[in-house]
Design a protein around this motif. Sequence first.
Motif, PDB file in Angstrom:
ATOM      1  N   TYR A   1       0.839  -1.198   0.000  1.00 46.47           N
ATOM      2  CA  TYR A   1       0.000   0.000   0.000  1.00 46.47           C
ATOM      3  C   TYR A   1       0.874   1.247   0.000  1.00 46.47           C
ATOM      4  CZ  TYR A   1      -4.002  -2.945   0.860  1.00 46.47           C
ATOM      5  OH  TYR A   1      -4.968  -3.883   0.733  1.00 46.47           O
ATOM      6  N   ASP A   2       1.185   1.728  -1.182  1.00 43.61           N
ATOM      7  CA  ASP A   2       1.950   2.968  -1.289  1.00 43.61           C
ATOM      8  C   ASP A   2       0.984   4.142  -1.434  1.00 43.61           C
ATOM      9  OD1 ASP A   2       1.045   2.745  -3.883  1.00 43.61           O
ATOM     10  OD2 ASP A   2       3.015   2.439  -4.768  1.00 43.61           O
ATOM     11  N   LEU A   3       1.531   5.326  -1.505  1.00 42.64           N
ATOM     12  CA  LEU A   3       0.703   6.533  -1.595  1.00 42.64           C
ATOM     13  C   LEU A   3      -0.218   6.503  -2.803  1.00 42.64           C
ATOM     14  CD1 LEU A   3      -0.102   9.340  -0.668  1.00 42.64           C
ATOM     15  CD2 LEU A   3       1.912  10.248  -1.843  1.00 42.64           C
ATOM     16  N   ARG A   4       0.284   6.002  -3.913  1.00 41.20           N
ATOM     17  CA  ARG A   4      -0.533   5.952  -5.131  1.00 41.20           C
ATOM     18  C   ARG A   4      -1.719   4.996  -4.952  1.00 41.20           C
ATOM     19  NH1 ARG A   4       2.701   4.203 -10.228  1.00 41.20           N
ATOM     20  NH2 ARG A   4       2.955   2.589  -8.722  1.00 41.20           N
ATOM     21  N   THR A   5      -1.503   3.882  -4.277  1.00 44.11           N
ATOM     22  CA  THR A   5      -2.579   2.911  -4.058  1.00 44.11           C
ATOM     23  C   THR A   5      -3.653   3.474  -3.135  1.00 44.11           C
ATOM     24  OG1 THR A   5      -0.961   1.126  -4.251  1.00 44.11           O
ATOM     25  CG2 THR A   5      -3.085   0.560  -3.298  1.00 44.11           C
ATOM     26  N   VAL A   6      -3.205   4.113  -2.051  1.00 44.26           N
ATOM     27  CA  VAL A   6      -4.144   4.656  -1.066  1.00 44.26           C
ATOM     28  C   VAL A   6      -4.831   5.903  -1.616  1.00 44.26           C
ATOM     29  CG1 VAL A   6      -4.334   5.650   1.246  1.00 44.26           C
ATOM     30  CG2 VAL A   6      -2.854   3.679   0.858  1.00 44.26           C
TER      31      VAL A   6
ATOM     32  N   LEU B   1      -4.035   9.748   4.771  1.00 42.14           N
ATOM     33  CA  LEU B   1      -4.447   8.367   5.000  1.00 42.14           C
ATOM     34  C   LEU B   1      -3.247   7.434   4.882  1.00 42.14           C
ATOM     35  CD1 LEU B   1      -6.569   6.242   5.547  1.00 42.14           C
ATOM     36  CD2 LEU B   1      -7.130   6.264   3.098  1.00 42.14           C
ATOM     37  N   HIS B   2      -2.404   7.685   3.905  1.00 39.14           N
ATOM     38  CA  HIS B   2      -1.200   6.875   3.740  1.00 39.14           C
ATOM     39  C   HIS B   2      -0.285   7.010   4.963  1.00 39.14           C
ATOM     40  CE1 HIS B   2       2.938   6.025   2.321  1.00 39.14           C
ATOM     41  NE2 HIS B   2       2.316   4.974   1.813  1.00 39.14           N
ATOM     42  N   GLU B   3      -0.126   8.237   5.470  1.00 35.68           N
ATOM     43  CA  GLU B   3       0.701   8.455   6.664  1.00 35.68           C
ATOM     44  C   GLU B   3       0.126   7.727   7.869  1.00 35.68           C
ATOM     45  OE1 GLU B   3       1.011  12.691   7.144  1.00 35.68           O
ATOM     46  OE2 GLU B   3       2.118  12.927   5.263  1.00 35.68           O
ATOM     47  N   ARG B   4      -1.191   7.772   8.020  1.00 31.28           N
ATOM     48  CA  ARG B   4      -1.848   7.078   9.148  1.00 31.28           C
ATOM     49  C   ARG B   4      -1.677   5.568   9.037  1.00 31.28           C
ATOM     50  NH1 ARG B   4      -2.938  11.012  12.899  1.00 31.28           N
ATOM     51  NH2 ARG B   4      -3.961  12.720  11.864  1.00 31.28           N
ATOM     52  N   LEU B   5      -1.837   5.052   7.826  1.00 30.10           N
ATOM     53  CA  LEU B   5      -1.631   3.619   7.622  1.00 30.10           C
ATOM     54  C   LEU B   5      -0.192   3.220   7.935  1.00 30.10           C
ATOM     55  CD1 LEU B   5      -3.603   2.784   4.359  1.00 30.10           C
ATOM     56  CD2 LEU B   5      -3.951   1.773   6.611  1.00 30.10           C
ATOM     57  N   GLN B   6       0.747   4.058   7.531  1.00 25.98           N
ATOM     58  CA  GLN B   6       2.161   3.776   7.794  1.00 25.98           C
ATOM     59  C   GLN B   6       2.454   3.814   9.295  1.00 25.98           C
ATOM     60  OE1 GLN B   6       4.188   2.839   5.190  1.00 25.98           O
ATOM     61  NE2 GLN B   6       5.428   2.138   6.896  1.00 25.98           N
TER      62      GLN B   6
END
Length: 99
Positions: A36-41, A46-51
């Motif tokens: 799940y990279d930034l492009r996928t998310v 949201l990407h930062e929170r997932l990370q």
Amino acid sequence: MSEKLKVSTDDLHSAGTGLRTVATELEGLDKLMDAYDLRTVGHQKLHERLQDFSDGWDDNRKKMIEEIQGLGTLAHEAGKAYKQIDTELYNALVGKEKK
């Protein structure tokens, strides 16, 4: 007071196998999160929170995997031990010698 102990060695063996499978699946989540990279998310926050969640989850997940694997091994070994004890008790009762 007499109580009977009933143990399903098949259930213990299955539980051991199942728990070890769960541990293996949890190990695989690390690779899934990497997908799940930034492009996928599609959204930076949201990407930062997932990370952040993934990073915090890693430590807890590793501990859980160790504990689950340990329980799986214990259940599997307990099943083998009960089966061996049962066989030896039967053999002793019917007069069979150990091989």
